[in-house]
Design an enzyme around this catalytic site. Structure first.
Site, mmCIF file in Angstrom:
data_model
loop_
_atom_site.group_PDB
_atom_site.id
_atom_site.type_symbol
_atom_site.label_atom_id
_atom_site.label_comp_id
_atom_site.label_asym_id
_atom_site.label_seq_id
_atom_site.Cartn_x
_atom_site.Cartn_y
_atom_site.Cartn_z
ATOM 1 N N LEU A 74 0.917 -1.219 0.048
ATOM 2 C CA LEU A 74 0.003 0.145 -0.058
ATOM 3 C C LEU A 74 0.915 1.095 0.113
ATOM 4 O O LEU A 74 2.037 1.267 0.297
ATOM 5 C CB LEU A 74 -0.873 -0.069 1.154
ATOM 6 C CG LEU A 74 -2.160 -0.940 1.354
ATOM 7 C CD1 LEU A 74 -2.499 -0.735 2.740
ATOM 8 C CD2 LEU A 74 -3.108 -0.631 0.471
ATOM 9 N N SER B 50 9.447 3.020 -0.266
ATOM 10 C CA SER B 50 10.414 3.979 -0.656
ATOM 11 C C SER B 50 11.258 4.041 0.617
ATOM 12 O O SER B 50 12.747 4.137 0.209
ATOM 13 C CB SER B 50 9.857 5.371 -1.203
ATOM 14 O OG SER B 50 8.861 5.282 -2.029
ATOM 15 N N SER C 206 2.087 -1.392 -7.195
ATOM 16 C CA SER C 206 1.994 -2.706 -7.908
ATOM 17 C C SER C 206 0.735 -3.728 -7.493
ATOM 18 O O SER C 206 1.020 -4.642 -6.975
ATOM 19 C CB SER C 206 3.038 -3.523 -8.285
ATOM 20 O OG SER C 206 4.052 -3.582 -7.217
HETATM 21 P P1 ADP Z 1 5.529 3.857 0.230
HETATM 22 O O1 ADP Z 1 6.858 4.226 -0.538
HETATM 23 O O2 ADP Z 1 5.300 2.557 0.602
HETATM 24 O O3 ADP Z 1 4.445 4.877 -0.003
HETATM 25 P P2 ADP Z 1 7.020 5.573 2.270
HETATM 26 O O4 ADP Z 1 8.544 4.968 2.407
HETATM 27 O O5 ADP Z 1 6.993 7.032 1.295
HETATM 28 O O6 ADP Z 1 5.910 4.565 1.727
HETATM 29 O O7 ADP Z 1 6.303 5.957 3.688
HETATM 30 C C1 ADP Z 1 6.133 5.273 4.725
HETATM 31 C C2 ADP Z 1 6.374 5.968 6.146
HETATM 32 O O8 ADP Z 1 6.207 5.336 7.264
HETATM 33 C C3 ADP Z 1 7.602 6.832 6.033
HETATM 34 O O9 ADP Z 1 7.214 8.049 6.808
HETATM 35 C C4 ADP Z 1 8.360 6.101 7.234
HETATM 36 O O10 ADP Z 1 9.182 6.792 7.989
HETATM 37 C C5 ADP Z 1 7.153 5.571 8.086
HETATM 38 N N1 ADP Z 1 7.671 3.999 8.651
HETATM 39 C C6 ADP Z 1 7.469 3.724 9.978
HETATM 40 N N2 ADP Z 1 7.786 2.411 10.098
HETATM 41 C C7 ADP Z 1 8.393 1.943 9.083
HETATM 42 C C8 ADP Z 1 8.995 0.890 8.828
HETATM 43 N N3 ADP Z 1 9.086 -0.108 9.658
HETATM 44 N N4 ADP Z 1 9.304 0.817 7.425
HETATM 45 C C9 ADP Z 1 9.165 1.459 6.587
HETATM 46 N N5 ADP Z 1 8.689 2.967 6.888
HETATM 47 C C10 ADP Z 1 8.270 2.907 8.216
#
Ligand code: ADP
Length: 215
Positions: free
Chosen positions: A49, A55, A122
């Site tokens: 999601l 990222s 995806s």
């Molecule tokens: P996506 O790329 O899946 O849309 P992002 O990486 O842009 O998600 O955002 C995820 C958010 O969740 C970030 O703000 C990140 O700091 C936070 N987060 C908290 N815990 C985790 C974790 N275990 N792994 C990855 N992100 C995390």
């Protein structure tokens, strides 16, 4: 350089070219390039999601690989939509085309010897299966970046859930469009239970596992 017949390049596989194209036999093979770089090229396909952490984790993995002297490249959906996929929206057909393009670019990069990470929602299983089919067995590693929708929505790092709930963002995955979780991913991360560091370590461990021919 290898003296045996060069391995097929990414565009020399059966089905490409329809028999009308006559590709130059290439003297430098993918094995030659990988050997020069001293690494095993693979694609780590992160799916989950929006807000799951794709990222964040992919970026941290690239950073770790870089420090280890390994060449990687991150194909991030949000960045690609400004260029390669500028003409695409979020309909099912456009999402399918986005994945097709990214899979082809990843294939070229794997052929070039790189460790490729993709960070794309995806959402559909069939599209991910098509992407997997473009790679040799053991080369495509699906990483399910899993988080409950409520947690992703509470994080909402790009304020997209808020827009989707307000009705100003149509077909947003998890709200107006479905997400089909992988059934047998090579790696299943739970980002509501595991820290970023733990997730990164698990991805690196996956990468360092000897390639297996199948799943
Ligand atoms: P996506 O790329 O899946 O849309 P992002 O990486 O842009 O998600 O955002 C995820 C958010 O969740 C970030 O703000 C990140 O700091 C936070 N987060 C908290 N815990 C985790 C974790 N275990 N792994 C990855 N992100 C995390």
């Amino acid at each position: 350089m290898a003296t045996s017949t060069p391995a097929p390049g990414p565009d020399q596989r059966p089905g490409d070219g329809g028999g009308e194209l006559h590709a130059q036999a290439l003297s430098v093979s993918r094995q030659d390039r990988a050997a020069l770089l001293g690494q095993t090229p693979r694609v780590l396909w992160l799916t989950g999601l929006s807000g799951a952490g794709k990222s964040t984790i992919a970026n941290a993995v690239c950073e770790r690989l870089h420090r280890q002297g390994r060449i990687s490249y991150l194909l991030d959906g949000d960045h690609l939509r400004g260029g390669l996929s500028r003409d695409l929206g979020f309909s099912e057909a456009d999402r399918k085309e986005q994945i097709r393009r990214v899979a082809e670019v990843a294939r070229l990069m794997v052929d070039a010897g790189l460790i490729v990470l993709t960070a794309l929602i995806s959402p559909f299983r069939a599209d991910r299966a098509l992407a997997r089919d473009r790679f040799a067995p053991g080369e495509f590693l699906e990483v399910f970046v899993d988080v409950p929708l409520a947690v992703a929505e509470a994080r909402d790092p790009k304020r997209l859930y808020a827009k989707a709930r307000a009705g100003t963002l149509a077909s947003f995955t998890g709200i107006g469009s479905r997400y089909e979780p992988p059934t047998t991913p090579e790696l299943h991360l739970r980002t509501d239970e595991e820290t970023v560091d733990v997730c990164v370590a698990r991805v690196l461990a996956l990468l360092d596992r000897p390639p297996t021919a199948g799943r």
